[in-house]
Design an enzyme around this catalytic site. Structure first.
Site, PDB file in Angstrom:
ATOM      1  N   HIS A  61     -17.288   4.604   0.808  1.00 37.70           N
ATOM      2  CA  HIS A  61     -16.316   3.706   0.176  1.00 37.70           C
ATOM      3  C   HIS A  61     -16.867   3.375  -1.212  1.00 37.70           C
ATOM      4  O   HIS A  61     -17.840   2.631  -1.341  1.00 37.70           O
ATOM      5  CB  HIS A  61     -16.164   2.447   1.016  1.00 37.70           C
ATOM      6  CG  HIS A  61     -15.079   1.526   0.552  1.00 37.70           C
ATOM      7  ND1 HIS A  61     -14.297   0.804   1.414  1.00 37.70           N
ATOM      8  CD2 HIS A  61     -14.629   1.209  -0.685  1.00 37.70           C
ATOM      9  CE1 HIS A  61     -13.430   0.072   0.729  1.00 37.70           C
ATOM     10  NE2 HIS A  61     -13.620   0.307  -0.559  1.00 37.70           N
TER      11      HIS A  61
ATOM     12  N   LYS B 296      -4.371  10.191   7.023  1.00 38.58           N
ATOM     13  CA  LYS B 296      -5.355  11.025   7.691  1.00 38.58           C
ATOM     14  C   LYS B 296      -6.712  10.322   7.660  1.00 38.58           C
ATOM     15  O   LYS B 296      -7.108   9.781   6.620  1.00 38.58           O
ATOM     16  CB  LYS B 296      -5.459  12.372   6.982  1.00 38.58           C
ATOM     17  CG  LYS B 296      -6.497  13.336   7.562  1.00 38.58           C
ATOM     18  CD  LYS B 296      -6.063  13.890   8.885  1.00 38.58           C
ATOM     19  CE  LYS B 296      -7.079  14.915   9.408  1.00 38.58           C
ATOM     20  NZ  LYS B 296      -6.719  15.384  10.747  1.00 38.58           N
TER      21      LYS B 296
ATOM     22  N   LYS C 171      -2.290   1.783   9.318  1.00 33.06           N
ATOM     23  CA  LYS C 171      -2.547   0.704   8.372  1.00 33.06           C
ATOM     24  C   LYS C 171      -1.313  -0.157   8.145  1.00 33.06           C
ATOM     25  O   LYS C 171      -0.180   0.326   8.183  1.00 33.06           O
ATOM     26  CB  LYS C 171      -2.987   1.277   7.015  1.00 33.06           C
ATOM     27  CG  LYS C 171      -4.364   1.888   6.991  1.00 33.06           C
ATOM     28  CD  LYS C 171      -4.727   2.294   5.570  1.00 33.06           C
ATOM     29  CE  LYS C 171      -6.166   2.714   5.450  1.00 33.06           C
ATOM     30  NZ  LYS C 171      -6.525   3.016   4.054  1.00 33.06           N
TER      31      LYS C 171
ATOM     32  N   ARG D 278      -7.628  -8.077  -9.045  1.00 29.02           N
ATOM     33  CA  ARG D 278      -8.360  -9.347  -9.209  1.00 29.02           C
ATOM     34  C   ARG D 278      -9.829  -9.035  -9.394  1.00 29.02           C
ATOM     35  O   ARG D 278     -10.248  -7.880  -9.352  1.00 29.02           O
ATOM     36  CB  ARG D 278      -8.175 -10.204  -7.957  1.00 29.02           C
ATOM     37  CG  ARG D 278      -8.551  -9.427  -6.688  1.00 29.02           C
ATOM     38  CD  ARG D 278      -8.622 -10.284  -5.458  1.00 29.02           C
ATOM     39  NE  ARG D 278      -8.722  -9.514  -4.240  1.00 29.02           N
ATOM     40  CZ  ARG D 278      -9.828  -8.942  -3.774  1.00 29.02           C
ATOM     41  NH1 ARG D 278     -10.957  -9.038  -4.465  1.00 29.02           N
ATOM     42  NH2 ARG D 278      -9.829  -8.275  -2.637  1.00 29.02           N
TER      43      ARG D 278
ATOM     44  N   GLU E 199     -10.123   1.481  -5.631  1.00 32.16           N
ATOM     45  CA  GLU E 199     -10.999   1.854  -4.521  1.00 32.16           C
ATOM     46  C   GLU E 199     -10.671   3.257  -4.020  1.00 32.16           C
ATOM     47  O   GLU E 199      -9.504   3.644  -3.925  1.00 32.16           O
ATOM     48  CB  GLU E 199     -10.868   0.841  -3.379  1.00 32.16           C
ATOM     49  CG  GLU E 199     -11.191  -0.577  -3.814  1.00 32.16           C
ATOM     50  CD  GLU E 199     -11.544  -1.488  -2.646  1.00 32.16           C
ATOM     51  OE1 GLU E 199     -11.581  -1.011  -1.498  1.00 32.16           O
ATOM     52  OE2 GLU E 199     -11.804  -2.673  -2.901  1.00 32.16           O
TER      53      GLU E 199
ATOM     54  N   LYS F  26       0.815  -1.209   0.000  1.00 28.99           N
ATOM     55  CA  LYS F  26       0.000   0.000   0.000  1.00 28.99           C
ATOM     56  C   LYS F  26       0.851   1.263   0.000  1.00 28.99           C
ATOM     57  O   LYS F  26       0.437   2.306  -0.507  1.00 28.99           O
ATOM     58  CB  LYS F  26      -0.969  -0.029   1.179  1.00 28.99           C
ATOM     59  CG  LYS F  26      -2.075  -1.064   0.992  1.00 28.99           C
ATOM     60  CD  LYS F  26      -3.065  -1.051   2.129  1.00 28.99           C
ATOM     61  CE  LYS F  26      -4.280  -1.916   1.813  1.00 28.99           C
ATOM     62  NZ  LYS F  26      -3.948  -3.299   1.469  1.00 28.99           N
TER      63      LYS F  26
ATOM     64  N   ASN G   9      -7.300  -3.333  -6.123  1.00 27.66           N
ATOM     65  CA  ASN G   9      -7.397  -4.791  -6.048  1.00 27.66           C
ATOM     66  C   ASN G   9      -7.159  -5.364  -7.437  1.00 27.66           C
ATOM     67  O   ASN G   9      -7.909  -5.075  -8.377  1.00 27.66           O
ATOM     68  CB  ASN G   9      -8.765  -5.207  -5.522  1.00 27.66           C
ATOM     69  CG  ASN G   9      -8.915  -4.892  -4.050  1.00 27.66           C
ATOM     70  OD1 ASN G   9      -8.066  -5.257  -3.249  1.00 27.66           O
ATOM     71  ND2 ASN G   9      -9.967  -4.195  -3.686  1.00 27.66           N
TER      72      ASN G   9
ATOM     73  N   GLY H 201      -9.282  -5.370   6.563  1.00 26.39           N
ATOM     74  CA  GLY H 201      -9.325  -4.677   7.844  1.00 26.39           C
ATOM     75  C   GLY H 201      -8.267  -5.127   8.829  1.00 26.39           C
ATOM     76  O   GLY H 201      -8.169  -4.593   9.944  1.00 26.39           O
TER      77      GLY H 201
END
Length: 450
Positions: A208, A201, A158, A292, A275, A116, A290, A165
Site C-alpha cells: 500500500h 480484483k 467494497k 485532505r 493511494e 469510489k 484522500n 476498512g
C-alpha cells in the site's frame, strides 16, 4: 494570510494545525465535546468553544453548531483536519457559502472522490491504472455474483462511500460473496448513509503506497514522493514510512506522474493523497484519493522539509506554489508509528484512565499528541492517542532510532499497541523492507499465537 482560523477537528491534528498557525501569527479557534474539555489542543488554541455532547454525531459532526461558532468568532478560514467532516462535500460547500475559506479542495472534487465508483471511472478516463473490477455499483448480491464471474476470484468487496476498512471484505467464491454482500451493504449504510457496493480484483500480497500531492489555484502541481503504508491491522495503517523501501526510482517517477494526472483531471487544489496498491512486480493500481491531510503526513515533512499545513494555508489563501518538481529531493528516511489505546493482540479499543506517560527524548524523535499523562481516553472516538516519528540519514538509522524510542515509551493505566509496535520494528521481515499488507496477519499475529 488568514488572520483567524477555526479547526473543525480534535486531538493531535488540532494541536498540529495550531502549531503552524502560531508560527504564522494566525489566531486559532478550537471546538470541543464534553469528553475533550481537558484535551491539550483546547488549551493551546487562542479561543475554544464547547459543542456539547459526547459522541461525534452529537458534537463534531454538528455542522450548524460548528458554523455558528465560526461566524460568532469571526474567522476567515476553517481547517477540517482529517476524519470527521474533512471529506464532507456539503460541509465544504456550506463554509464557502458563508464567505469563509475552506482549507481544502472544492466541494465538487470532494464529492466526486468520495464515491469510489466515480473515482475509479474518473481515474480510468485520466489514464491512471485502476484495479480490474466493476465500472459501476452492483445493485444486489445476484448482480455482484454475475460480475464476479467475469473478474475472477479472489475479489475485494467494497463500499463505494467506505473508508477505514468499513464495508470491505475479501471473498473467494459465490457463497462467500452472497453472505458478505448483504452484511457489508448494511454496515456501509449505517456508517456512511450509502450502502452502494462494488467489486475489485484482489491483488495478492500488495504494497500500500501513496503519493502526496500539492496543487495551487493556478494549475501548478507537485508530488512530494511516496509513503509506504503496508503495515496495517483491520485495513487501517499502523506504521508508515517515507520513502518506500520497495519501489525503484523508475516506479517512483511513474507513480508520481500518475498522481499528477489525477490532479489535472480533477482540477484539484490544496493537499491530497493518491493511494495505490503495488504488486510484486511493481505494477501499480489506483486505490482511492484522500482529499485532505493524512494522518501520516509527518513522514513526508521529515524527508522534504515542507510544513504541509503551511502549504495548505498558503494555497487556500491563493498563493502560488513556491517550488518546482525538479527542485524537490528526498533527504533521508522517516518512520511513523501510531500509538493506539487498544489491546495489542486483539486490536480492540481499550479506553480508560491514563495514570502516566513517559515520552522518549532524542535527536530526530518527534511527537504528535492527543493526550497528556493523566488523560481519560474516551470510548467515543478513534483510539489513537499519539504518533511518534523518527528520521535518519538511512532507513537503518530511522529504524534504530524508532526502536530506541519505543523502548523508552511508556503509557500506564491503559492497554496500548506499544508491544506490537516494538515487535514490528524489530522484525527481520520489516527490516528487510519487503512488507506487504498481509504482514501483520502472516508474521505478527501468527508468531504471537505460538
Amino acid at each position: 494570510m488568514f488572520s483567524k482560523l477555526l479547526i473543525a477537528n480534535r486531538g493531535e491534528i488540532a494541536s498540529r494545525i495550531i502549531r503552524t498557525c502560531k508560527r504564522l501569527n494566525i489566531q486559532t479557534v478550537a471546538i470541543y465535546s464534553e469528553p475533550d474539555e481537558d484535551s491539550p489542543y483546547v488549551k493551546e488554541a487562542d479561543e475554544a468553544y464547547p459543542l456539547g455532547g459526547s459522541r461525534v454525531h452529537e458534537s463534531y459532526l454538528q455542522v450548524d453548531k460548528v458554523l455558528d461558532i465560526a461566524k460568532n468568532a469571526n474567522v476567515d478560514a476553517i481547517h477540517p483536519g482529517y476524519g470527521l467532516l474533512s471529506e464532507n462535500a456539503d460541509f465544504a460547500e456550506r463554509i464557502q457559502s458563508e464567505g469563509i475559506t475552506f482549507v481544502g479542495p472544492t466541494s465538487d472534487v470532494i464529492r466526486s472522490m468520495g464515491s469510489k465508483v466515480e473515482a475509479r471511472s474518473t481515474m480510468k478516463r485520466a489514464g491512471v491504472p485502476v484495479i480490474p473490477g466493476t465500472s459501476s455499483s452492483t445493485k444486489d448480491a445476484d448482480a455482484a455474483i454475475e460480475a464476479a464471474s467475469d473478474i475472477g476470484y479472489p475479489i475485494m468487496l467494497k463500499a463505494s462511500a467506505g473508508g477505514g476498512g468499513i464495508g470491505m471484505q475479501v471473498v473467494n467464491n459465490d457463497e462467500e460473496l452472497r453472505k458478505a454482500y448483504e452484511s457489508n451493504a448494511k454496515r456501509a449504510q449505517m456508517f456512511f448513509g450509502d450502502g452502494t457496493m462494488f467489486l475489485e480484483k484482489k491483488i495478492i500480497n500488495p504494497h500500500h503506497i501513496e503519493i502526496q500531492v500539492l496543487a495551487d489555484q493556478k494549475g501548478n502541481a507537485l508530488y512530494l514522493f511516496e509513503r509506504e503504508c503496508s503495515v496495517q491491522r483491520r485495513h487501517q495503517k499502523v506504521v508508515e514510512e517515507a520513502p518506500s523501501p520497495f519501489i525503484s526510482e523508475q516506479t517512483r517517477e511513474k507513480m508520481g506522474e500518475a498522481a499528477l494526472k489525477a490532479v489535472r483531471a480533477l482540477g484539484y487544489q490544496n493537499a491530497g493523497t493518491v493511494e495505490f496498491l503495488v504488486d510484486e512486480n511493481q505494477h501499480f493500481y489506483f486505490l482511492e484519493m484522500n482529499t485532505r491531510l493524512q494522518v501520516e503526513h509527518p513522514v513526508t515533512e521529515e524527508i522534504t522539509g515542507f510544513d504541509l499545513v503551511e502549504e495548505q494555508l498558503r494555497i487556500a489563501h491563493g498563493e502560488t506554489l513556491r517550488y518546482k518538481q525538479s527542485e524537490l529531493t528526498i533527504h533521508g528516511h522517516a518512520i511513523e508509528v501510531r500509538v493506539y489505546a487498544e489491546d495489542p493482540k486483539t486490536f480492540y479499543p481499550a479506553p480508560g484512565q491514563m495514570t502516566d506517560m513517559q515520552l522518549p527524548v532524542g535527536d530526530h524523535i518527534r511527537h504528535e499528541l492527543a493526550v497528556h499523562s493523566k488523560s481519560f481516553v474516551s470510548p467515543f472516538y478513534d483510539p489513537m492517542i499519539a504518533k511518534c516519528i523518527t528520521w535518519g540519514e538511512t532507513r537503518e538509522d530511522a529504524i534504530e532510532r524508532m526502536s530506541y524510542a519505543l523502548s523508552q515509551y511508556e503509557v500506564e493505566g491503559i492497554k496500548t499497541n506499544l508491544p506490537m509496535l516494538r515487535t514490528v520494528l524489530n522484525h527481520d521481515i520489516f527490516k528487510q523492507g519487503n512488507i506487504t499488507t498481509s504482514f501483520v496477519e502472516e508474521h505478527y499475529l501468527k508468531e504471537e499465537a505460538k
